[in-house]
Design a protein around this motif. Structure first.
Motif, PDB file in Angstrom:
ATOM      1  N   LEU A  82       1.004  -1.260  -0.006  1.00 11.54           N
ATOM      2  CA  LEU A  82       0.190   0.065  -0.049  1.00 11.54           C
ATOM      3  C   LEU A  82       0.882   1.124   0.107  1.00 11.54           C
ATOM      4  N   ASP A  83       1.787   1.209   0.583  1.00 19.79           N
ATOM      5  CA  ASP A  83       2.705   2.176   0.777  1.00 19.79           C
ATOM      6  C   ASP A  83       3.509   2.695  -0.700  1.00 19.79           C
ATOM      7  N   LYS A  84       3.345   1.745  -1.402  1.00 14.33           N
ATOM      8  CA  LYS A  84       4.150   1.894  -2.794  1.00 14.33           C
ATOM      9  C   LYS A  84       2.915   2.813  -3.565  1.00 14.33           C
ATOM     10  N   ASN A  85       1.728   3.042  -3.231  1.00 14.32           N
ATOM     11  CA  ASN A  85       0.882   3.779  -4.047  1.00 14.32           C
ATOM     12  C   ASN A  85       1.041   5.220  -3.745  1.00 14.32           C
ATOM     13  N   LYS A  86       1.332   5.904  -4.707  1.00 14.49           N
ATOM     14  CA  LYS A  86       1.846   7.394  -4.800  1.00 14.49           C
ATOM     15  C   LYS A  86       1.107   8.195  -4.546  1.00 14.49           C
ATOM     16  N   MET A  87      -0.302   7.892  -4.013  1.00 16.94           N
ATOM     17  CA  MET A  87      -1.350   8.832  -3.480  1.00 16.94           C
ATOM     18  C   MET A  87      -1.453   8.516  -1.943  1.00 16.94           C
ATOM     19  N   ILE A  88      -0.485   7.694  -1.371  1.00 15.19           N
ATOM     20  CA  ILE A  88      -0.555   7.174   0.184  1.00 15.19           C
ATOM     21  C   ILE A  88       0.426   7.750   0.818  1.00 15.19           C
ATOM     22  N   GLU A  89       0.455   8.429   1.900  1.00 17.59           N
ATOM     23  CA  GLU A  89       1.600   8.921   2.683  1.00 17.59           C
ATOM     24  C   GLU A  89       2.150   7.700   3.362  1.00 17.59           C
ATOM     25  N   LYS A  90       1.311   7.098   4.331  1.00 15.94           N
ATOM     26  CA  LYS A  90       1.557   6.023   5.055  1.00 15.94           C
ATOM     27  C   LYS A  90       0.384   5.198   5.386  1.00 15.94           C
ATOM     28  N   VAL A  91       0.609   3.902   5.792  1.00 19.50           N
ATOM     29  CA  VAL A  91      -0.729   3.040   6.049  1.00 19.50           C
ATOM     30  C   VAL A  91      -0.129   2.128   7.221  1.00 19.50           C
ATOM     31  N   GLU A  92      -1.307   1.765   8.098  1.00 17.29           N
ATOM     32  CA  GLU A  92      -0.926   0.754   9.244  1.00 17.29           C
ATOM     33  C   GLU A  92      -2.261  -0.314   9.022  1.00 17.29           C
ATOM     34  N   VAL A  93      -1.714  -1.476   8.873  1.00 17.73           N
ATOM     35  CA  VAL A  93      -2.669  -2.612   8.751  1.00 17.73           C
ATOM     36  C   VAL A  93      -2.647  -3.618   9.800  1.00 17.73           C
ATOM     37  N   TYR A  94      -3.798  -3.866  10.283  1.00 19.84           N
ATOM     38  CA  TYR A  94      -3.827  -4.983  11.429  1.00 19.84           C
ATOM     39  C   TYR A  94      -5.026  -5.738  11.250  1.00 19.84           C
ATOM     40  N   ALA A  95      -5.069  -6.923  11.929  1.00 20.78           N
ATOM     41  CA  ALA A  95      -6.220  -7.685  11.939  1.00 20.78           C
ATOM     42  C   ALA A  95      -6.904  -7.753  13.348  1.00 20.78           C
ATOM     43  N   THR A  96      -8.190  -7.385  13.562  1.00 15.93           N
ATOM     44  CA  THR A  96      -8.801  -7.554  14.816  1.00 15.93           C
ATOM     45  C   THR A  96      -9.508  -9.072  14.952  1.00 15.93           C
ATOM     46  N   ILE A  97      -9.585  -9.213  16.264  1.00 16.29           N
ATOM     47  CA  ILE A  97     -10.166 -10.432  16.957  1.00 16.29           C
ATOM     48  C   ILE A  97     -11.303 -11.117  16.187  1.00 16.29           C
ATOM     49  N   ASP A  98     -11.984 -10.350  15.524  1.00 18.05           N
ATOM     50  CA  ASP A  98     -13.385 -10.749  14.955  1.00 18.05           C
ATOM     51  C   ASP A  98     -13.226 -11.071  13.396  1.00 18.05           C
ATOM     52  N   GLY A  99     -11.849 -11.030  13.031  1.00 13.66           N
ATOM     53  CA  GLY A  99     -11.431 -11.381  11.894  1.00 13.66           C
ATOM     54  C   GLY A  99     -11.533 -10.449  10.700  1.00 13.66           C
ATOM     55  N   THR A 100     -11.403  -9.095  11.150  1.00 13.26           N
ATOM     56  CA  THR A 100     -11.483  -8.249   9.969  1.00 13.26           C
ATOM     57  C   THR A 100      -9.997  -7.460   9.999  1.00 13.26           C
ATOM     58  N   LEU A 101      -9.805  -7.461   8.639  1.00 13.40           N
ATOM     59  CA  LEU A 101      -8.491  -6.952   8.184  1.00 13.40           C
ATOM     60  C   LEU A 101      -8.727  -5.375   8.214  1.00 13.40           C
ATOM     61  N   LYS A 102      -7.911  -4.788   8.817  1.00 10.38           N
ATOM     62  CA  LYS A 102      -8.214  -3.142   9.072  1.00 10.38           C
ATOM     63  C   LYS A 102      -7.162  -2.192   8.642  1.00 10.38           C
ATOM     64  N   ALA A 103      -7.458  -1.288   7.594  1.00 13.80           N
ATOM     65  CA  ALA A 103      -6.131  -0.602   7.000  1.00 13.80           C
ATOM     66  C   ALA A 103      -6.363   0.901   7.425  1.00 13.80           C
ATOM     67  N   LEU A 104      -5.624   1.474   8.152  1.00 16.64           N
ATOM     68  CA  LEU A 104      -5.818   2.804   8.358  1.00 16.64           C
ATOM     69  C   LEU A 104      -4.794   3.597   7.444  1.00 16.64           C
ATOM     70  N   VAL A 105      -5.380   4.423   6.629  1.00 17.11           N
ATOM     71  CA  VAL A 105      -4.771   5.204   5.378  1.00 17.11           C
ATOM     72  C   VAL A 105      -4.747   6.506   5.513  1.00 17.11           C
ATOM     73  N   THR A 106      -3.290   7.083   5.458  1.00 16.91           N
ATOM     74  CA  THR A 106      -3.330   8.464   5.510  1.00 16.91           C
ATOM     75  C   THR A 106      -2.824   8.750   3.974  1.00 16.91           C
ATOM     76  N   GLN A 107      -3.603   9.791   3.240  1.00 20.40           N
ATOM     77  CA  GLN A 107      -3.266  10.067   2.039  1.00 20.40           C
ATOM     78  C   GLN A 107      -2.283  11.208   1.902  1.00 20.40           C
ATOM     79  N   LYS A 108      -1.459  11.374   0.963  1.00 26.18           N
ATOM     80  CA  LYS A 108      -0.552  12.571   0.796  1.00 26.18           C
ATOM     81  C   LYS A 108      -1.524  13.937   0.773  1.00 26.18           C
TER      82      LYS A 108
END
Length: 240
Positions: A82-108
């Motif tokens: 995701l960081d390689k996308n030129k519109m994205i400044e940074k991203v945090e990816v984590y998995a929750t207990i209930d099976g959700t893959l969550k991505a917190l995206v900060t755009q440039k």
């Protein structure tokens, strides 16, 4: 023969049970499958990147599978993709207990739009090039003229000042780099041009301009001005 201390035995048993339960819950958690993705954008909510785009990038890393075990996830790899996308400044990816893959995206954050013979693109807040978006157009000043390694740092400083100041952000609409290296600016409300000079004494020049603008609101002749010269930091020179 030593007497058994049942208090110590109970303590050991309790610790053993806790370790067992922790290990059991950890194993069950790792065995859970990712059943859905959730994308959340932080910071300025400008849709340069859509939820669908981020979701597709995440799913591509599952090799097309709709679900995957949590212990098989490579979160660092996902973030790197995701960081390689030129519109994205940074991203945090984590998995929750209930099976959700969550991505917190900060755009440039774009601060200027370059338009010259070499093409058109944004300059972001970090001074890097950022491509135009097919989904959203940022309202930032238009920059024309040559942008090179010699003047880039100074230009970024100027545009960051504009972006961070509510008045300048609304007032300054364009910047032209002259062959001399000086900057000529346009404003939203009047036809006069602003000769800013080079990217030195930036704060002083902008403060002078804001003071002039406040004063000009009481001046009925402001519409007749053709040029506002900010090159001299001790005064503002207006010509008709």
């Amino acid at each position: 023969m030593k007497k058994i201390k049942w208090a110590d035995v109970r303590l050991v048993l309790m610790i053993g049970v806790m370790i067992f339960l922790y290990s059991f819950s950890t194993m069950r958690n790792e065995a859970r499958k990712i059943v859905k993705t959730d994308v959340e954008f932080t910071g300025e909510n400008n849709p340069f990147v859509t939820h669908e785009t981020v979701n597709n990038l995440l799913i591509q890393n599952f090799n097309g599978s709709s679900s995957i075990r949590k212990d098989k996830l490579d979160l660092n790899s996902l973030e790197h993709t995701l960081d390689k996308n030129k519109m994205i400044e940074k991203v945090e990816v984590y998995a929750t207990i209930d099976g959700t893959l969550k991505a917190l995206v900060t755009q440039k954050t774009p601060i200027a739009r370059v338009s010259n013979e070499k093409g058109s693109y944004y300059i972001d807040y970090q001074g890097e090039e950022m491509p135009l978006s097919d989904t959203y157009t940022a309202r930032v000043p238009l920059l024309s003229g040559e942008v090179n390694e010699e003047n880039r740092a100074g230009l970024v400083d100027v545009f960051k000042k504009i972006h961070d100041d509510d008045f300048l952000k609304k007032n300054i609409t364009g910047v032209q780099i002259l062959p001399t290296g000086s900057m000529m600016m346009t404003n939203r409300n009047y036809d006069y041009r602003i000769l800013f000079g080079k990217s030195i004494n930036v704060d002083k020049k902008f403060n002078n301009y804001k003071a002039f603008y406040q004063h000009s609101l009481r001046d009925t002749l402001v519409g007749q001005y053709k040029m506002i010269n900010l090159k001299f930091t001790q005064q503002v020179v207006c010509t008709k």
